[in-house]
Design a protein around this motif. Structure first.
Motif, PDB file in Angstrom:
ATOM      1  N   ALA A  36       0.809  -1.226   0.000  1.00 38.40           N
ATOM      2  CA  ALA A  36       0.000   0.000   0.000  1.00 38.40           C
ATOM      3  C   ALA A  36       0.838   1.270   0.000  1.00 38.40           C
ATOM      4  O   ALA A  36       0.296   2.355  -0.101  1.00 38.40           O
ATOM      5  CB  ALA A  36      -0.945  -0.003   1.204  1.00 38.40           C
ATOM      6  N   ARG A  37       2.145   1.149   0.100  1.00 36.83           N
ATOM      7  CA  ARG A  37       2.996   2.340   0.121  1.00 36.83           C
ATOM      8  C   ARG A  37       3.010   3.003  -1.246  1.00 36.83           C
ATOM      9  O   ARG A  37       2.950   2.352  -2.268  1.00 36.83           O
ATOM     10  CB  ARG A  37       4.399   1.975   0.545  1.00 36.83           C
ATOM     11  N   SER A  38       3.100   4.295  -1.222  1.00 36.53           N
ATOM     12  CA  SER A  38       3.085   5.086  -2.447  1.00 36.53           C
ATOM     13  C   SER A  38       4.156   6.167  -2.338  1.00 36.53           C
ATOM     14  O   SER A  38       4.510   6.588  -1.241  1.00 36.53           O
ATOM     15  CB  SER A  38       1.705   5.717  -2.618  1.00 36.53           C
ATOM     16  N   GLY A  64      -4.051   2.689   0.826  1.00 35.24           N
ATOM     17  CA  GLY A  64      -3.347   2.284  -0.388  1.00 35.24           C
ATOM     18  C   GLY A  64      -4.304   2.060  -1.551  1.00 35.24           C
ATOM     19  O   GLY A  64      -5.474   2.441  -1.503  1.00 35.24           O
ATOM     20  N   PRO A  65      -3.816   1.409  -2.593  1.00 34.02           N
ATOM     21  CA  PRO A  65      -4.627   1.200  -3.788  1.00 34.02           C
ATOM     22  C   PRO A  65      -5.683   0.105  -3.630  1.00 34.02           C
ATOM     23  O   PRO A  65      -6.496  -0.101  -4.530  1.00 34.02           O
ATOM     24  CB  PRO A  65      -3.595   0.806  -4.845  1.00 34.02           C
ATOM     25  N   GLY A  66      -5.697  -0.587  -2.520  1.00 31.63           N
ATOM     26  CA  GLY A  66      -6.643  -1.685  -2.333  1.00 31.63           C
ATOM     27  C   GLY A  66      -6.067  -2.969  -2.902  1.00 31.63           C
ATOM     28  O   GLY A  66      -4.895  -3.044  -3.243  1.00 31.63           O
ATOM     29  N   ILE A  67      -6.903  -3.954  -3.004  1.00 27.64           N
ATOM     30  CA  ILE A  67      -6.489  -5.263  -3.496  1.00 27.64           C
ATOM     31  C   ILE A  67      -7.345  -5.599  -4.711  1.00 27.64           C
ATOM     32  O   ILE A  67      -8.555  -5.362  -4.697  1.00 27.64           O
ATOM     33  CB  ILE A  67      -6.610  -6.323  -2.375  1.00 27.64           C
ATOM     34  N   PRO A  68      -6.745  -6.112  -5.752  1.00 26.37           N
ATOM     35  CA  PRO A  68      -7.534  -6.456  -6.939  1.00 26.37           C
ATOM     36  C   PRO A  68      -8.622  -7.487  -6.622  1.00 26.37           C
ATOM     37  O   PRO A  68      -8.403  -8.415  -5.841  1.00 26.37           O
ATOM     38  CB  PRO A  68      -6.505  -7.034  -7.904  1.00 26.37           C
ATOM     39  N   GLU A  69      -9.774  -7.309  -7.232  1.00 27.34           N
ATOM     40  CA  GLU A  69     -10.923  -8.198  -6.994  1.00 27.34           C
ATOM     41  C   GLU A  69     -10.571  -9.654  -7.270  1.00 27.34           C
ATOM     42  O   GLU A  69     -10.985 -10.552  -6.535  1.00 27.34           O
ATOM     43  CB  GLU A  69     -12.101  -7.756  -7.865  1.00 27.34           C
ATOM     44  N   GLU A  70      -9.788  -9.903  -8.320  1.00 28.53           N
ATOM     45  CA  GLU A  70      -9.443 -11.291  -8.649  1.00 28.53           C
ATOM     46  C   GLU A  70      -8.592 -11.935  -7.565  1.00 28.53           C
ATOM     47  O   GLU A  70      -8.664 -13.139  -7.347  1.00 28.53           O
ATOM     48  CB  GLU A  70      -8.755 -11.397 -10.012  1.00 28.53           C
ATOM     49  N   LEU A  71      -7.816 -11.150  -6.830  1.00 28.56           N
ATOM     50  CA  LEU A  71      -7.031 -11.703  -5.735  1.00 28.56           C
ATOM     51  C   LEU A  71      -7.919 -12.019  -4.534  1.00 28.56           C
ATOM     52  O   LEU A  71      -7.683 -12.983  -3.813  1.00 28.56           O
ATOM     53  CB  LEU A  71      -5.915 -10.733  -5.330  1.00 28.56           C
ATOM     54  N   GLU A  99     -12.186  -0.603  -1.300  1.00 24.74           N
ATOM     55  CA  GLU A  99     -12.644   0.652  -1.858  1.00 24.74           C
ATOM     56  C   GLU A  99     -11.981   1.770  -1.065  1.00 24.74           C
ATOM     57  O   GLU A  99     -12.071   1.787   0.163  1.00 24.74           O
ATOM     58  CB  GLU A  99     -14.169   0.741  -1.723  1.00 24.74           C
ATOM     59  N   ASN A 100     -11.292   2.656  -1.712  1.00 25.59           N
ATOM     60  CA  ASN A 100     -10.528   3.715  -1.038  1.00 25.59           C
ATOM     61  C   ASN A 100      -9.489   3.115  -0.101  1.00 25.59           C
ATOM     62  O   ASN A 100      -9.342   3.537   1.041  1.00 25.59           O
ATOM     63  CB  ASN A 100     -11.446   4.667  -0.271  1.00 25.59           C
TER      64      ASN A 100
END
Length: 109
Positions: A36-38, A64-71, A99-100
């Motif tokens: 999640a680091r940016s 952070g960017p979240g986690i991809p749905e497929e994961l 989300e967010n």
């Protein structure tokens, strides 16, 4: 740069509950630092532990960017399998949203 925000109540847990909770928290915070680091904004991790009626409620969230749905739906994520297994070990109900940022919620007796 990072910040960890705590919103904790003084809750006593027995050993059979506190160890899985500690492992869940460790896994989720480690994942936040890894994924999640940016470079354009500081990482914020929120940890909340509350008691509502007879239920204990744990929430860990990052920005952070979240986690991809497929994961989320994949059986190939050892970390998510570990978290799910530990949640079941304490008869908890977990919910993960992305989300967010990433958010994990767990409630148990």
């Amino acid at each position: 740069m990072y910040e960890i925000q705590f919103d904790l109540e003084d809750i006593k847990l027995d050993l059979n509950t506190s160890i899985p909770c500690g492992l869940i928290i460790n896994e989720l915070i480690t994942n936040s630092f890894k994924y999640a680091r940016s470079t354009d904004k500081p990482l914020i991790i929120q940890i909340e532990l509350k008691k509502r009626n007879e239920q204990v409620y744990l929430r860990i969230k990052d920005n952070g960017p979240g986690i991809p749905e497929e994961l989320l739906t994949s059986a190939n994520s050892f970390g998510l399998e570990l978290i799910q297994g530990l949640s079941e070990q304490i008869n908890g109900e977990m919910n993960i949203t992305s989300e967010n940022g990433f958010q994990y919620e767990l409630s148990f007796n």
